[in-house]
Write a protein that holds these residues in place. Structure first.
Motif, PDB file in Angstrom:
ATOM      1  N   GLY A 111     -17.027  -8.542 -18.562  1.00  0.00           N
ATOM      2  CA  GLY A 111     -17.770  -9.485 -17.735  1.00  0.00           C
ATOM      3  C   GLY A 111     -17.307  -9.484 -16.286  1.00  0.00           C
ATOM      4  N   PHE A 112     -17.866 -10.400 -15.505  1.00  0.00           N
ATOM      5  CA  PHE A 112     -17.551 -10.516 -14.079  1.00  0.00           C
ATOM      6  C   PHE A 112     -16.047 -10.668 -13.866  1.00  0.00           C
ATOM      7  CE2 PHE A 112     -16.880 -12.888 -10.184  1.00  0.00           C
ATOM      8  CZ  PHE A 112     -17.738 -12.282  -9.278  1.00  0.00           C
ATOM      9  N   LEU A 113     -15.424 -11.576 -14.621  1.00  0.00           N
ATOM     10  CA  LEU A 113     -13.992 -11.824 -14.446  1.00  0.00           C
ATOM     11  C   LEU A 113     -13.157 -10.599 -14.821  1.00  0.00           C
ATOM     12  CD1 LEU A 113     -11.866 -13.865 -13.617  1.00  0.00           C
ATOM     13  CD2 LEU A 113     -11.830 -14.705 -15.976  1.00  0.00           C
ATOM     14  N   ASP A 114     -13.592  -9.846 -15.829  1.00  0.00           N
ATOM     15  CA  ASP A 114     -12.884  -8.605 -16.186  1.00  0.00           C
ATOM     16  C   ASP A 114     -12.886  -7.628 -15.012  1.00  0.00           C
ATOM     17  OD1 ASP A 114     -12.259  -9.168 -18.971  1.00  0.00           O
ATOM     18  OD2 ASP A 114     -14.408  -8.994 -19.336  1.00  0.00           O
ATOM     19  N   GLY A 115     -14.018  -7.535 -14.331  1.00  0.00           N
ATOM     20  CA  GLY A 115     -14.087  -6.663 -13.158  1.00  0.00           C
ATOM     21  C   GLY A 115     -13.151  -7.113 -12.056  1.00  0.00           C
ATOM     22  N   VAL A 116     -13.109  -8.423 -11.808  1.00  0.00           N
ATOM     23  CA  VAL A 116     -12.207  -8.971 -10.789  1.00  0.00           C
ATOM     24  C   VAL A 116     -10.760  -8.662 -11.146  1.00  0.00           C
ATOM     25  CG1 VAL A 116     -11.325 -11.112  -9.756  1.00  0.00           C
ATOM     26  CG2 VAL A 116     -13.794 -10.793 -10.072  1.00  0.00           C
ATOM     27  N   ILE A 117     -10.395  -8.909 -12.415  1.00  0.00           N
ATOM     28  CA  ILE A 117      -9.015  -8.687 -12.858  1.00  0.00           C
ATOM     29  C   ILE A 117      -8.645  -7.214 -12.764  1.00  0.00           C
ATOM     30  CG2 ILE A 117      -7.471  -8.773 -14.866  1.00  0.00           C
ATOM     31  CD1 ILE A 117      -8.991 -11.355 -15.693  1.00  0.00           C
ATOM     32  N   LEU A 118      -9.569  -6.335 -13.151  1.00  0.00           N
ATOM     33  CA  LEU A 118      -9.292  -4.900 -13.104  1.00  0.00           C
ATOM     34  C   LEU A 118      -8.938  -4.457 -11.689  1.00  0.00           C
ATOM     35  CD1 LEU A 118      -9.194  -2.213 -14.675  1.00  0.00           C
ATOM     36  CD2 LEU A 118     -11.595  -1.906 -14.069  1.00  0.00           C
ATOM     37  N   LEU A 119      -9.686  -4.931 -10.704  1.00  0.00           N
ATOM     38  CA  LEU A 119      -9.376  -4.576  -9.317  1.00  0.00           C
ATOM     39  C   LEU A 119      -8.087  -5.247  -8.854  1.00  0.00           C
ATOM     40  CD1 LEU A 119      -9.583  -5.495  -6.069  1.00  0.00           C
ATOM     41  CD2 LEU A 119     -10.048  -3.131  -6.729  1.00  0.00           C
ATOM     42  N   ALA A 120      -7.935  -6.531  -9.152  1.00  0.00           N
ATOM     43  CA  ALA A 120      -6.765  -7.278  -8.676  1.00  0.00           C
ATOM     44  C   ALA A 120      -5.465  -6.715  -9.222  1.00  0.00           C
ATOM     45  CB  ALA A 120      -6.893  -8.756  -9.054  1.00  0.00           C
ATOM     46  N   LEU A 121      -5.518  -6.139 -10.428  1.00  0.00           N
ATOM     47  CA  LEU A 121      -4.303  -5.619 -11.059  1.00  0.00           C
ATOM     48  C   LEU A 121      -4.183  -4.101 -10.944  1.00  0.00           C
ATOM     49  CD1 LEU A 121      -4.192  -7.847 -14.275  1.00  0.00           C
ATOM     50  CD2 LEU A 121      -2.986  -8.161 -12.104  1.00  0.00           C
ATOM     51  N   ASN A 122      -4.854  -3.529  -9.953  1.00  0.00           N
ATOM     52  CA  ASN A 122      -4.778  -2.086  -9.730  1.00  0.00           C
ATOM     53  C   ASN A 122      -4.130  -1.826  -8.367  1.00  0.00           C
ATOM     54  OD1 ASN A 122      -5.093   0.650  -9.498  1.00  0.00           O
ATOM     55  ND2 ASN A 122      -7.315   0.629  -9.551  1.00  0.00           N
ATOM     56  N   PRO A 123      -2.812  -1.764  -8.315  1.00  0.00           N
ATOM     57  CA  PRO A 123      -2.132  -1.619  -7.020  1.00  0.00           C
ATOM     58  C   PRO A 123      -2.439  -0.303  -6.326  1.00  0.00           C
ATOM     59  CG  PRO A 123      -0.564  -1.326  -8.809  1.00  0.00           C
ATOM     60  CD  PRO A 123      -1.848  -1.796  -9.432  1.00  0.00           C
ATOM     61  N   LYS A 124      -2.869   0.720  -7.086  1.00  0.00           N
ATOM     62  CA  LYS A 124      -3.226   1.979  -6.434  1.00  0.00           C
ATOM     63  C   LYS A 124      -4.434   1.785  -5.514  1.00  0.00           C
ATOM     64  CE  LYS A 124      -1.288   5.142  -6.808  1.00  0.00           C
ATOM     65  NZ  LYS A 124      -0.065   5.552  -6.097  1.00  0.00           N
ATOM     66  N   ALA A 125      -5.316   0.858  -5.881  1.00  0.00           N
ATOM     67  CA  ALA A 125      -6.445   0.559  -4.998  1.00  0.00           C
ATOM     68  C   ALA A 125      -5.928   0.031  -3.663  1.00  0.00           C
ATOM     69  CB  ALA A 125      -7.376  -0.458  -5.652  1.00  0.00           C
ATOM     70  N   TYR A 126      -4.866  -0.780  -3.713  1.00  0.00           N
ATOM     71  CA  TYR A 126      -4.303  -1.320  -2.468  1.00  0.00           C
ATOM     72  C   TYR A 126      -3.790  -0.196  -1.573  1.00  0.00           C
ATOM     73  CZ  TYR A 126      -4.097  -5.678  -5.228  1.00  0.00           C
ATOM     74  OH  TYR A 126      -4.396  -6.755  -6.011  1.00  0.00           O
ATOM     75  N   LEU A 127      -3.164   0.786  -2.181  1.00  0.00           N
ATOM     76  CA  LEU A 127      -2.637   1.905  -1.392  1.00  0.00           C
ATOM     77  C   LEU A 127      -3.762   2.718  -0.747  1.00  0.00           C
ATOM     78  CD1 LEU A 127       0.302   3.232  -3.589  1.00  0.00           C
ATOM     79  CD2 LEU A 127       0.396   1.790  -1.556  1.00  0.00           C
ATOM     80  N   ILE A 128      -4.817   2.975  -1.510  1.00  0.00           N
ATOM     81  CA  ILE A 128      -5.948   3.732  -0.967  1.00  0.00           C
ATOM     82  C   ILE A 128      -6.573   2.969   0.194  1.00  0.00           C
ATOM     83  CG2 ILE A 128      -8.305   4.521  -1.468  1.00  0.00           C
ATOM     84  CD1 ILE A 128      -7.269   5.219  -4.303  1.00  0.00           C
ATOM     85  N   ILE A 129      -6.730   1.665   0.023  1.00  0.00           N
ATOM     86  CA  ILE A 129      -7.329   0.844   1.072  1.00  0.00           C
ATOM     87  C   ILE A 129      -6.439   0.829   2.314  1.00  0.00           C
ATOM     88  CG2 ILE A 129      -8.002  -1.513   1.689  1.00  0.00           C
ATOM     89  CD1 ILE A 129      -8.773  -1.815  -1.361  1.00  0.00           C
ATOM     90  N   ALA A 130      -5.124   0.669   2.106  1.00  0.00           N
ATOM     91  CA  ALA A 130      -4.202   0.670   3.246  1.00  0.00           C
ATOM     92  C   ALA A 130      -4.239   2.024   3.967  1.00  0.00           C
ATOM     93  CB  ALA A 130      -2.789   0.350   2.775  1.00  0.00           C
ATOM     94  N   LEU A 131      -4.282   3.113   3.203  1.00  0.00           N
ATOM     95  CA  LEU A 131      -4.370   4.452   3.796  1.00  0.00           C
ATOM     96  C   LEU A 131      -5.652   4.587   4.616  1.00  0.00           C
ATOM     97  CD1 LEU A 131      -3.532   7.447   4.082  1.00  0.00           C
ATOM     98  CD2 LEU A 131      -4.731   7.873   1.928  1.00  0.00           C
ATOM     99  N   MET A 132      -6.739   4.087   4.082  1.00  0.00           N
ATOM    100  CA  MET A 132      -8.017   4.158   4.782  1.00  0.00           C
ATOM    101  C   MET A 132      -7.922   3.448   6.141  1.00  0.00           C
ATOM    102  SD  MET A 132     -11.656   2.575   3.511  1.00  0.00           S
ATOM    103  CE  MET A 132     -10.967   0.914   3.418  1.00  0.00           C
ATOM    104  N   PHE A 133      -7.310   2.274   6.160  1.00  0.00           N
ATOM    105  CA  PHE A 133      -7.207   1.543   7.417  1.00  0.00           C
ATOM    106  C   PHE A 133      -6.277   2.241   8.416  1.00  0.00           C
ATOM    107  CE2 PHE A 133      -8.956  -2.227   5.147  1.00  0.00           C
ATOM    108  CZ  PHE A 133     -10.015  -2.457   6.016  1.00  0.00           C
ATOM    109  N   THR A 134      -5.242   2.915   7.916  1.00  0.00           N
ATOM    110  CA  THR A 134      -4.384   3.638   8.859  1.00  0.00           C
ATOM    111  C   THR A 134      -5.136   4.772   9.534  1.00  0.00           C
ATOM    112  OG1 THR A 134      -3.524   5.205   7.215  1.00  0.00           O
ATOM    113  CG2 THR A 134      -2.296   3.141   7.493  1.00  0.00           C
ATOM    114  N   GLN A 135      -6.123   5.321   8.834  1.00  0.00           N
ATOM    115  CA  GLN A 135      -6.892   6.433   9.386  1.00  0.00           C
ATOM    116  C   GLN A 135      -8.044   5.976  10.278  1.00  0.00           C
ATOM    117  OE1 GLN A 135      -5.943   9.709   8.846  1.00  0.00           O
ATOM    118  NE2 GLN A 135      -4.196   8.647   7.948  1.00  0.00           N
ATOM    119  N   PHE A 136      -8.646   4.843   9.956  1.00  0.00           N
ATOM    120  CA  PHE A 136      -9.898   4.482  10.619  1.00  0.00           C
ATOM    121  C   PHE A 136      -9.829   3.220  11.477  1.00  0.00           C
ATOM    122  CE2 PHE A 136     -11.134   7.285   7.236  1.00  0.00           C
ATOM    123  CZ  PHE A 136     -12.019   8.135   7.884  1.00  0.00           C
TER     124      PHE A 136
END
Length: 198
Positions: free
Chosen positions: A105-130
């Motif tokens: 459900g909706f909350l499962d999707g939220v939790i999956l993203l919130a508990l995926n620290p690799k997503a944080y790294l990709i996002i941080a890398l993206m901001f360092t580049q752009f």
């Protein structure tokens, strides 16, 4: 802005469409329940994606950098959560009379993203580049980059979910439902292991 957007989409394409944990999660759920049934989880994941991306763009990455223990905790809790989802598939496939695994459900999707620290790294890398080289209104740039990132990611997840649904449609028979549940449980367990080891 157009040049930045094109460069960002090109940068994100291999990251978004390659088989990572989010894509495999939604491919497994798409195969089991179909694209339509996974839309609440997809929506939850991408609402959280946009919010986390904006937060990182405005400095959340600094907190993670100064608290490495937080990163490790999120990683292990996230892996445990995905293992629990795999367990629901496994029980549905092995034990007669156990309630069938439910669509995420909706909350499962939220939790999956919130508990995926690799997503944080990709996002941080993206901001360092752009963001570092970008000129103009930083607030608008963070919001624009977060929106492009989220929509690109959403498109990739929908593709993977549809691929999962198409593959399962070719394999689905009443007699094979337990085997399919076992396959999905294995895929989700592999995602959890990937989250722990990366």
């Amino acid at each position: 802005m157009i040049e930045l957007t094109v460069a960002l989409v090109v940068f994100l394409f291999p990251l978004a469409y390659s088989p990572g944990p989010g894509n495999m999660f939604f491919a497994a759920y798409g195969a089991r329940y179909g694209v339509r049934a996974t839309l609440p989880a997809t929506t939850g994941y991408h609402v959280a994606t946009w919010l986390v991306t904006v937060a990182i763009g405005f400095g959340f990455a600094v907190a993670i950098r100064h608290a490495p223990g937080l990163f490790l905790a999120i990683k292990w809790v996230g892996a445990a959560y995905v293992f629990s989802l795999a367990w629901t598939f496994l029980r549905a496939g092995l034990i007669a009379g156990v309630q069938e695994a439910r669509p995420a459900g909706f909350l499962d999707g939220v939790i999956l993203l919130a508990l995926n620290p690799k997503a944080y790294l990709i996002i941080a890398l993206m901001f360092t580049q752009f963001l570092s080289e970008a000129q103009g209104n930083r607030t608008m740039l963070v919001l624009w980059i977060a929106t492009v990132f989220t929509l690109n990611n959403l498109a990739a997840f929908l593709v993977w979910t549809a691929v999962g649904e198409r593959i399962a449609a070719r394999l689905r028979r009443e007699s094979s439902s337990r085997a399919i549940n076992l396959i999905f449980a294995t895929v989700l367990a592999a995602v959890a292991v990937w989250m722990m080891l990366r």
